[in-house]
Design an enzyme around this catalytic site. Sequence first.
Site, PDB file in Angstrom:
ATOM      1  N   TRP A  51     -20.825  12.677  12.593  1.00 14.86           N
ATOM      2  CA  TRP A  51     -19.812  12.551  11.286  1.00 14.86           C
ATOM      3  C   TRP A  51     -20.522  13.274  10.033  1.00 14.86           C
ATOM      4  O   TRP A  51     -21.807  13.522   9.753  1.00 14.86           O
ATOM      5  CB  TRP A  51     -20.027  11.047  10.671  1.00 14.86           C
ATOM      6  CG  TRP A  51     -18.919  10.218  11.816  1.00 14.86           C
ATOM      7  CD1 TRP A  51     -17.836  10.544  12.437  1.00 14.86           C
ATOM      8  CD2 TRP A  51     -19.152   8.730  11.780  1.00 14.86           C
ATOM      9  NE1 TRP A  51     -17.553   9.438  13.054  1.00 14.86           N
ATOM     10  CE2 TRP A  51     -18.039   8.595  12.590  1.00 14.86           C
ATOM     11  CE3 TRP A  51     -19.931   7.803  11.345  1.00 14.86           C
ATOM     12  CZ2 TRP A  51     -17.904   6.933  13.010  1.00 14.86           C
ATOM     13  CZ3 TRP A  51     -19.753   6.492  11.496  1.00 14.86           C
ATOM     14  CH2 TRP A  51     -18.479   6.048  12.155  1.00 14.86           C
ATOM     15  N   GLU A  88      -5.496  -4.666  -0.212  1.00 18.09           N
ATOM     16  CA  GLU A  88      -5.605  -5.539   0.638  1.00 18.09           C
ATOM     17  C   GLU A  88      -6.556  -6.649   0.238  1.00 18.09           C
ATOM     18  O   GLU A  88      -6.992  -7.727   0.791  1.00 18.09           O
ATOM     19  CB  GLU A  88      -5.960  -5.416   2.061  1.00 18.09           C
ATOM     20  CG  GLU A  88      -4.730  -4.530   2.828  1.00 18.09           C
ATOM     21  CD  GLU A  88      -4.736  -2.916   2.416  1.00 18.09           C
ATOM     22  OE1 GLU A  88      -5.206  -2.493   1.254  1.00 18.09           O
ATOM     23  OE2 GLU A  88      -4.086  -2.451   3.414  1.00 18.09           O
ATOM     24  N   THR A 124       0.830  -1.236  -0.098  1.00 16.16           N
ATOM     25  CA  THR A 124      -0.100  -0.092  -0.007  1.00 16.16           C
ATOM     26  C   THR A 124       0.882   1.054  -0.006  1.00 16.16           C
ATOM     27  O   THR A 124       1.931   1.086   0.584  1.00 16.16           O
ATOM     28  CB  THR A 124      -0.837  -0.100   1.189  1.00 16.16           C
ATOM     29  OG1 THR A 124      -0.232   0.032   2.509  1.00 16.16           O
ATOM     30  CG2 THR A 124      -1.773  -1.003   1.226  1.00 16.16           C
ATOM     31  N   LYS A 166     -15.649  14.864  12.497  1.00 13.45           N
ATOM     32  CA  LYS A 166     -16.663  14.429  13.821  1.00 13.45           C
ATOM     33  C   LYS A 166     -16.926  15.754  14.381  1.00 13.45           C
ATOM     34  O   LYS A 166     -16.336  16.204  15.373  1.00 13.45           O
ATOM     35  CB  LYS A 166     -16.108  13.628  14.764  1.00 13.45           C
ATOM     36  CG  LYS A 166     -17.290  12.623  15.233  1.00 13.45           C
ATOM     37  CD  LYS A 166     -16.744  11.294  15.707  1.00 13.45           C
ATOM     38  CE  LYS A 166     -17.752  10.444  16.234  1.00 13.45           C
ATOM     39  NZ  LYS A 166     -17.522   9.329  16.922  1.00 13.45           N
TER      40      LYS A 166
HETATM   41  P1  AMP Z   1      -5.726   1.490  -2.306  1.00  9.87           P
HETATM   42  O1  AMP Z   1      -5.098   0.073  -1.485  1.00  9.87           O
HETATM   43  O2  AMP Z   1      -4.568   2.275  -2.703  1.00  9.87           O
HETATM   44  O3  AMP Z   1      -6.138   0.915  -3.597  1.00  9.87           O
HETATM   45  O4  AMP Z   1      -6.671   2.306  -1.539  1.00  9.87           O
HETATM   46  C1  AMP Z   1      -7.695   1.821  -1.075  1.00  9.87           C
HETATM   47  C2  AMP Z   1      -8.628   2.794  -0.598  1.00  9.87           C
HETATM   48  O5  AMP Z   1      -9.074   3.711  -1.521  1.00  9.87           O
HETATM   49  C3  AMP Z   1     -10.062   2.390   0.136  1.00  9.87           C
HETATM   50  O6  AMP Z   1      -9.708   1.844   1.289  1.00  9.87           O
HETATM   51  C4  AMP Z   1     -10.648   3.739   0.136  1.00  9.87           C
HETATM   52  O7  AMP Z   1     -10.509   4.332   0.955  1.00  9.87           O
HETATM   53  C5  AMP Z   1     -10.313   4.227  -1.286  1.00  9.87           C
HETATM   54  N1  AMP Z   1     -11.472   3.612  -2.252  1.00  9.87           N
HETATM   55  C6  AMP Z   1     -11.387   2.754  -3.307  1.00  9.87           C
HETATM   56  N2  AMP Z   1     -12.331   2.830  -3.883  1.00  9.87           N
HETATM   57  C7  AMP Z   1     -13.336   3.635  -3.502  1.00  9.87           C
HETATM   58  C8  AMP Z   1     -14.699   3.979  -3.951  1.00  9.87           C
HETATM   59  N3  AMP Z   1     -15.415   3.525  -4.744  1.00  9.87           N
HETATM   60  N4  AMP Z   1     -15.166   5.130  -2.995  1.00  9.87           N
HETATM   61  C9  AMP Z   1     -14.505   5.758  -2.138  1.00  9.87           C
HETATM   62  N5  AMP Z   1     -13.270   5.376  -1.556  1.00  9.87           N
HETATM   63  C10 AMP Z   1     -12.573   4.281  -2.471  1.00  9.87           C
END
Ligand code: AMP
Length: 544
Positions: free
Chosen positions: A446, A331, A186, A441
């Site tokens: 929220w 993940e 990540t 918050k």
């Molecule tokens: P990554 O591992 O870099 O792909 O990041 C994953 C994170 O991206 C998720 O935990 C979300 O916070 C954000 N994310 C992915 N898809 C969406 C979505 N459709 N809407 C809002 N946030 C998203």
Amino acid sequence: MIAGRMMDRPLLIIDILKHAADAHPTIEIVSRTVEGPIHRYGYADAFKRTAQLAHALKGLGIEEGDRVATIAWNTYRHFELYYGVSGIGAVCHTINPRLFEDQLEYIVNHADDRVIFIDSNLVPLVEKMAGRFPGLTAYIVMAARENMPETSLPNVLCYEELLDGQPETYDWPELDERAASAMCYTSGTTGNPKGSLYSHRSTVLHALGLLAPGVLPYGTGTAVLPVVPMFHVQAWGQPYVAPIAGTKLVMPGPKLDGESIYELIESEGVTLTLGVPTIWMGLLTHLRETGKRFSTLKHLVSGGAAIPLSLIKGYEEEYGINVAQGWGMTETSPVCAAGADGPEMDKLEGDARHELKLRERRFFGVELRLVDEDGNLLPHDGETQGELQCRGPWIVDGYYNDEAATAAAMTDDGWFRTGDVATITDAGLLQITDRTKDLIKSGGEWISSIDLENEAMSHPDVAEAAAIAMPHPRWQERPMLIVVPHEGKNPTTDDIREHLKTRIVSWWMPDDFAFVDELPHTATGKVSKLRLRERFKDHVLPTI
Ligand code: AMP
């Protein structure tokens, strides 16, 4: 138990390409190369070259379980590495070239990568850091001899020379389907990056999951363009799904601007494309500026960050494109939910229909639940917000060699804490409203920074907006909105406030506004709230 009388054949990644070579031999993989020209060949040719690569990897001393790093764009050579590396039982570690140097150093060494494959235009990046990767025994540039750059890197090899003359068949080992096949860290907005380690089984099941009807249309006669990079969670599974389905795979190389993407969509007859909202904003701006239209594109998938409603409306109303949103994480392989098509959608029209597209339906194989801060289950009523947790065969059960991060991420009953805040409707439709660390918050309630940003971005003068939580003595936190105006536009605080007034409840109104030329982004193109909060840490709200 009465055992079923079915063959116990393992689910292996290489069998996907073997299938494509047999069943769809002439369906093409088309790549815009790093050097510029278009390269094309069929799945049968890709399988032969993957066998050559496997021989070359063995020649480099790569054994089962070894980590092989790639730092590369979406092209056919990267595709060959996906299959060749995992096919011999090694682990393909894809690295994001946009990471900060310290993160790059950390992940190559933490993963204990043996060799690294580099696109020729990324050589300078790695060159700058040579000496910081003591475990790497070779640097392989993904190019033909005539395109090899001058470099000061030690132990440099040429990809095409390695493959040259190698046999076009390989005796692929019958691996355990639970063996690790690939890994991805990540980008790490907080702390050190964390490694997700995928298996053959999880990868094949994820690809089969994506083939469920109704969301992402694949099959012969279709062509998919993953604009999402192969270093961002395996290009969301597209290099695995397309060969199963007999779909043409179009790879964009390093050029991801609106014009280049548009050209590729048109010249290759792309029907489906996937990427993050920033890319789709760029493409939409290009279309509007040039007056161009799509002749084959029908479906666009956005993921990785919340899509603004204005973007869905732009593509659907102006260009007749069916937009679907997907949710996932590094993940989670990544896709867990996508598209909201179904009986609810069929009843709606216009804006109501677009708004429903901000939600996603979970895929078979993935379970989702919402919990409060004490771990109590929350209702799926479409309104109650809670932390999203998930479970399934393509979701991590911990991080690679990182016990502390694993303990923080997993619940006692084996669910993965996503760190996202969401609502789920009684019809199973998910919507991410925030991230736990990004929550605003106010007085114990929220505020969704995503909703606030979406509403702000529907103002015609606003290009991008980000809401952050600011400390407040009375309410603990209050929102502040950072706005990037469109070029040549100068919206005022009053303009934005007036615009928001009818769109949000009054207590969501940001206490302050700032106008900037640009927002800080993470390596995967998302707004870095962490850096934004740092930038405004000394700012005092006028309401204090
Ligand atoms: P990554 O591992 O870099 O792909 O990041 C994953 C994170 O991206 C998720 O935990 C979300 O916070 C954000 N994310 C992915 N898809 C969406 C979505 N459709 N809407 C809002 N946030 C998203």
